[in-house]
Design a protein around this motif. Sequence first.
Motif, PDB file in Angstrom:
ATOM      1  N   ASP A 198      22.448  49.922  19.564  1.00 32.81           N
ATOM      2  CA  ASP A 198      22.743  48.860  18.595  1.00 32.81           C
ATOM      3  C   ASP A 198      23.882  47.964  19.091  1.00 32.81           C
ATOM      4  OD1 ASP A 198      20.782  49.675  16.863  1.00 32.81           O
ATOM      5  OD2 ASP A 198      22.123  50.842  15.564  1.00 32.81           O
ATOM      6  N   PHE A 199      24.887  48.573  19.720  1.00 34.16           N
ATOM      7  CA  PHE A 199      26.006  47.790  20.266  1.00 34.16           C
ATOM      8  C   PHE A 199      25.522  46.842  21.364  1.00 34.16           C
ATOM      9  CE2 PHE A 199      29.399  47.387  23.501  1.00 34.16           C
ATOM     10  CZ  PHE A 199      30.317  46.665  22.741  1.00 34.16           C
ATOM     11  N   ALA A 200      24.694  47.362  22.265  1.00 34.34           N
ATOM     12  CA  ALA A 200      24.190  46.539  23.369  1.00 34.34           C
ATOM     13  C   ALA A 200      23.253  45.443  22.870  1.00 34.34           C
ATOM     14  CB  ALA A 200      23.486  47.414  24.398  1.00 34.34           C
ATOM     15  N   ASP A 201      22.347  45.826  21.968  1.00 28.17           N
ATOM     16  CA  ASP A 201      21.338  44.876  21.496  1.00 28.17           C
ATOM     17  C   ASP A 201      21.926  43.798  20.601  1.00 28.17           C
ATOM     18  OD1 ASP A 201      19.517  46.447  22.818  1.00 28.17           O
ATOM     19  OD2 ASP A 201      18.837  47.503  21.029  1.00 28.17           O
ATOM     20  N   ARG A 202      22.857  44.201  19.709  1.00 29.81           N
ATOM     21  CA  ARG A 202      23.336  43.274  18.685  1.00 29.81           C
ATOM     22  C   ARG A 202      24.713  42.692  18.996  1.00 29.81           C
ATOM     23  NH1 ARG A 202      21.464  47.434  13.815  1.00 29.81           N
ATOM     24  NH2 ARG A 202      19.239  47.442  14.393  1.00 29.81           N
ATOM     25  N   SER A 203      25.677  43.559  19.303  1.00 28.23           N
ATOM     26  CA  SER A 203      27.033  43.061  19.535  1.00 28.23           C
ATOM     27  C   SER A 203      27.161  42.321  20.862  1.00 28.23           C
ATOM     28  CB  SER A 203      28.037  44.219  19.488  1.00 28.23           C
ATOM     29  OG  SER A 203      28.028  44.833  18.208  1.00 28.23           O
ATOM     30  N   LEU A 204      26.519  42.820  21.914  1.00 22.77           N
ATOM     31  CA  LEU A 204      26.597  42.161  23.216  1.00 22.77           C
ATOM     32  C   LEU A 204      25.563  41.052  23.369  1.00 22.77           C
ATOM     33  CD1 LEU A 204      27.214  45.161  25.665  1.00 22.77           C
ATOM     34  CD2 LEU A 204      28.887  43.623  24.617  1.00 22.77           C
ATOM     35  N   GLY A 205      24.619  40.996  22.436  1.00 27.30           N
ATOM     36  CA  GLY A 205      23.620  39.932  22.453  1.00 27.30           C
ATOM     37  C   GLY A 205      22.559  40.076  23.519  1.00 27.30           C
ATOM     38  N   ILE A 206      22.375  41.274  24.055  1.00 24.99           N
ATOM     39  CA  ILE A 206      21.349  41.481  25.081  1.00 24.99           C
ATOM     40  C   ILE A 206      19.955  41.342  24.484  1.00 24.99           C
ATOM     41  CG2 ILE A 206      20.362  43.179  26.678  1.00 24.99           C
ATOM     42  CD1 ILE A 206      23.154  44.276  27.089  1.00 24.99           C
ATOM     43  N   GLY A 207      19.828  41.742  23.220  1.00 21.66           N
ATOM     44  CA  GLY A 207      18.519  41.689  22.571  1.00 21.66           C
ATOM     45  C   GLY A 207      17.741  42.968  22.792  1.00 21.66           C
ATOM     46  N   TYR A 208      16.758  43.204  21.930  1.00 16.73           N
ATOM     47  CA  TYR A 208      15.993  44.441  22.012  1.00 16.73           C
ATOM     48  C   TYR A 208      15.192  44.537  23.304  1.00 16.73           C
ATOM     49  CZ  TYR A 208      17.077  44.593  17.022  1.00 16.73           C
ATOM     50  OH  TYR A 208      17.727  44.608  15.812  1.00 16.73           O
ATOM     51  N   ALA A 209      14.547  43.443  23.691  1.00 19.33           N
ATOM     52  CA  ALA A 209      13.740  43.470  24.916  1.00 19.33           C
ATOM     53  C   ALA A 209      14.621  43.698  26.141  1.00 19.33           C
ATOM     54  CB  ALA A 209      12.960  42.172  25.055  1.00 19.33           C
ATOM     55  N   GLY A 210      15.754  42.972  26.197  1.00 19.31           N
ATOM     56  CA  GLY A 210      16.663  43.149  27.322  1.00 19.31           C
ATOM     57  C   GLY A 210      17.236  44.550  27.378  1.00 19.31           C
ATOM     58  N   GLY A 211      17.632  45.074  26.212  1.00 21.11           N
ATOM     59  CA  GLY A 211      18.172  46.435  26.168  1.00 21.11           C
ATOM     60  C   GLY A 211      17.145  47.460  26.593  1.00 21.11           C
ATOM     61  N   ALA A 212      15.909  47.300  26.099  1.00 19.41           N
ATOM     62  CA  ALA A 212      14.848  48.242  26.466  1.00 19.41           C
ATOM     63  C   ALA A 212      14.555  48.187  27.957  1.00 19.41           C
ATOM     64  CB  ALA A 212      13.586  47.946  25.663  1.00 19.41           C
ATOM     65  N   GLY A 213      14.590  46.974  28.529  1.00 21.95           N
ATOM     66  CA  GLY A 213      14.334  46.837  29.965  1.00 21.95           C
ATOM     67  C   GLY A 213      15.399  47.509  30.808  1.00 21.95           C
ATOM     68  N   ILE A 214      16.668  47.269  30.476  1.00 21.52           N
ATOM     69  CA  ILE A 214      17.773  47.882  31.219  1.00 21.52           C
ATOM     70  C   ILE A 214      17.732  49.394  31.116  1.00 21.52           C
ATOM     71  CG2 ILE A 214      20.287  48.143  31.299  1.00 21.52           C
ATOM     72  CD1 ILE A 214      20.450  45.192  30.418  1.00 21.52           C
ATOM     73  N   LEU A 215      17.503  49.889  29.890  1.00 22.10           N
ATOM     74  CA  LEU A 215      17.490  51.332  29.682  1.00 22.10           C
ATOM     75  C   LEU A 215      16.287  51.993  30.352  1.00 22.10           C
ATOM     76  CD1 LEU A 215      18.683  51.232  25.996  1.00 22.10           C
ATOM     77  CD2 LEU A 215      19.864  52.416  27.859  1.00 22.10           C
TER      78      LEU A 215
END
Length: 256
Positions: free
Chosen positions: A88-105
């Motif tokens: 949630d911190f990466a997706d929302r607070s850092l603004g990476i977004g769900y798709a970006g977060g899922a890709g990185i992870l």
Amino acid sequence: MQRQRAPSKVPEVTLGFWIIKIFATTLGETGGDALSMSLGLGYLLSTAIFTGVFAAAVAAQIRASRFHPLLYWIAVIATTTVGTTLADFADRSLGIGYAGGAGILSLLLLASLFTWYRVLGSVSVDTVSSTRSEVFYWITIMFSQTLGTALGDWTADSMAMGYLGSAGIFGALLLPIGAAYLWTGVSRTLLFWAAFVLTRPLGAVIGDLLDKPVNHGGFALSRYAASLVLLGLILLCIALFRQRPAGGGRGTVRAE
């Protein structure tokens, strides 16, 4: 000559294992949201708190001399709570977004599995019986749990499938994995990690379904009450389902 490997401290993969896993991942979502949202601590502070709990739980698990079901599942729950707030911190607070977060992870998860395989020659749970393999095991689980949170949010929010629809999607994706396990010779290790990853977003969207507001598609249940009920169900399952160490508890190392 073959000599005995140290006893495994992770459980044999059974139906009971998957039932507890889904309850644990659902608890991770409601518990993580309870701290970050209901208590208002925010994603960053909540992640720091849960990371400390995760580190302590995994350290205790690694120091243990044998398999303890309760200790093991405490460590799993710790990975789900920190995975929830971290994603949630990466997706929302850092603004990476769900798709970006899922890709990185996804890349981090694959890198962890690849490195584990290159160093120790196997990523099967049946071989988790040394400190190094346990470290790889818990790092991989951590990435998979965090990835699952991002996937669940991406499906429910960005793809507008809603929590109930997303639960149906991830549940449906698990069916062919179960069928492959029962009726094909597909690698059990591959099927395990595929199921392990997919049960996390399933638990995440079920947790969101329970505690999110009605106008967002949830049931608006108390996060504290839902977490306590889920914890009770996990403890009940631990008591009811007999769990044994993976690989029969012991294994052998290469002949010397």
